[in-house]
Enzyme design. Sequence first.
Site, PDB file in Angstrom:
ATOM      1  CG  HIS A 150      -0.501   0.211   2.697  1.00  8.50           C
ATOM      2  ND1 HIS A 150      -0.326  -0.827   3.542  1.00  8.50           N
ATOM      3  CD2 HIS A 150       0.002   1.443   3.030  1.00  8.50           C
ATOM      4  CE1 HIS A 150       0.532  -0.312   4.701  1.00  8.50           C
ATOM      5  NE2 HIS A 150       0.549   1.171   4.362  1.00  8.50           N
ATOM      6  CG  ASP A 179      -0.120  -4.103   2.561  1.00  8.30           C
ATOM      7  OD1 ASP A 179      -0.097  -3.473   1.517  1.00  8.30           O
ATOM      8  OD2 ASP A 179      -0.308  -3.157   3.687  1.00  8.30           O
ATOM      9  CB  SER A 219       2.877   1.071   6.418  1.00  6.39           C
ATOM     10  OG  SER A 219       1.874   1.088   7.092  1.00  6.39           O
TER      11      SER A 219
END
Length: 520
Positions: free
Chosen positions: A145, A175, A249
Amino acid sequence: MRVSGPSRPLFLSLGLACALCVGTMLSPACAEPQAPPATAPMPSISTNAQGVPDSFADLADRLLPAVVNVSTQQTLKGDSDEDEDEDEGGQTPQVPQFPPGSPFEKFFHDFMNRKTAPNAPPRRMQALGSGFIIDPEGYVVTNNHVIRHADRVTVTLQDNTTLPAKVIGHDDRTDLALLKVSAPKPLPFVAFGDSDTARVGNWVLAIGNPFGLSGTVTAGIVSSRGRNIDQGPYDDFIQTDAPINKGNSGGPLFDMHGAVIGVNTAIYSPSGGSVGIGFAIPSNEARRVLEQLRKTGHVSRGWIGVRIQAVTAEIADGLGLKPAKGALVAGVEPKGPAAQAQLATGDVIQQLDGKPIEGRALPRLIADLPVGAQAHLSVWRKGKTIDVPITIGALPEPKDEAQTSKPAHPDAGPAEKSVDLGPFGFRASSITDATRRKFRLSEDQKGVVITDVAEGGPAMDRGLKPGDVITEVQQTPVSTPAQLRQGIEAARKDKRHSVLLLVHDMDGLRWVPFPLDGDH
């Protein structure tokens, strides 16, 4: 990152970024790293527990050089409908409500018109996240992402060197993404550890770029293992209380040896900031995915073509299964490996190659098996346990399924008499041309359609709604309201505490238990 307001419930956020931030963190360290052969598997180092150090400074010094900043640039056209322009429900953002005649009303109205006009000029959106180097040749791990939809990706090293990055491959289901940068000399890198040895209570370290603040080090412990946060069929997250915020992230979670035991991906938060509940993809899962991305650019997974549910106490009672364990088959893909092995709805898969299976773990374990391999399932079926050999197939690529409208049929006259199941909180009817048209049911849909659901009743509590179709009761097909009632009464006569209904809704098939002893 989508955030909730003060009056909204807590939620899980996968986009650990705000405004311009998306992604981030960590990276493991190795003492005097040696460059591995280009075709060698990714290195792994020990992750045994270690006592609390007097300081994390020496460990942080070793890890920081391999942590990078990942920035992306994306061009959005005026008529773009990418998810960055949508709210949490997938809808186009609405103009805030202002008093009539307010200057703010005109401002936002003009802004939205410029934003959504077909001939509006392209807009550039930048995102900022993190990653970590796993090979001195320049392979970088981050979250999918972080780089999704990007037109340009750049990686910034700790010494502020900026390098253009190429996306080698990405995997939506976990992801994860693998990047490649080129540098004039070997780059500092970190190695994966064995996440299976990470124990609850072990110290962990996180390094990343929260809110764009590069090189931030935080510490905590492993809070839990095997977390399912409903982000996909392969959820098996490590939970940690090491502070993880927007911009974290894509980075690693370290043990006290400097080994990467996880890739930070999501947080649980009421406001988007850290409340001490973060989630990381285990390194053992990440390593398998990244090795495939490095070799082929995509990920191949094992698949048998079943839809499954966890076996709850109510479901087990309805089936006559004791104790409650295994993965309940709620649907079988036509022509898939499970169909060829003659698995059926209502079967309970209890073991895979001799290892016990619990609930939603089955898709993840099957995905790890090589395509074409032969596996053995121990299946409980109507009171008997049988061995089912099955050949592992390849997981099909996701398809964009556009729902097409069925042609309307002329009304065939008054619908058949419906059944009112007051204690269950719903009314059901036979599927007629009228109900098929009203609820947009397919021409080949069979069963009994739910026409009304009582507010606050058991059916509503279980997520049933008008238009859902009951296809089986206690593993027996039904096509009329009378058969539905008979199936429920038969369960009562058998002194069941609950009855199982197989329901077809917009998400597919699932088993729904209803109590027969008055407990809702």
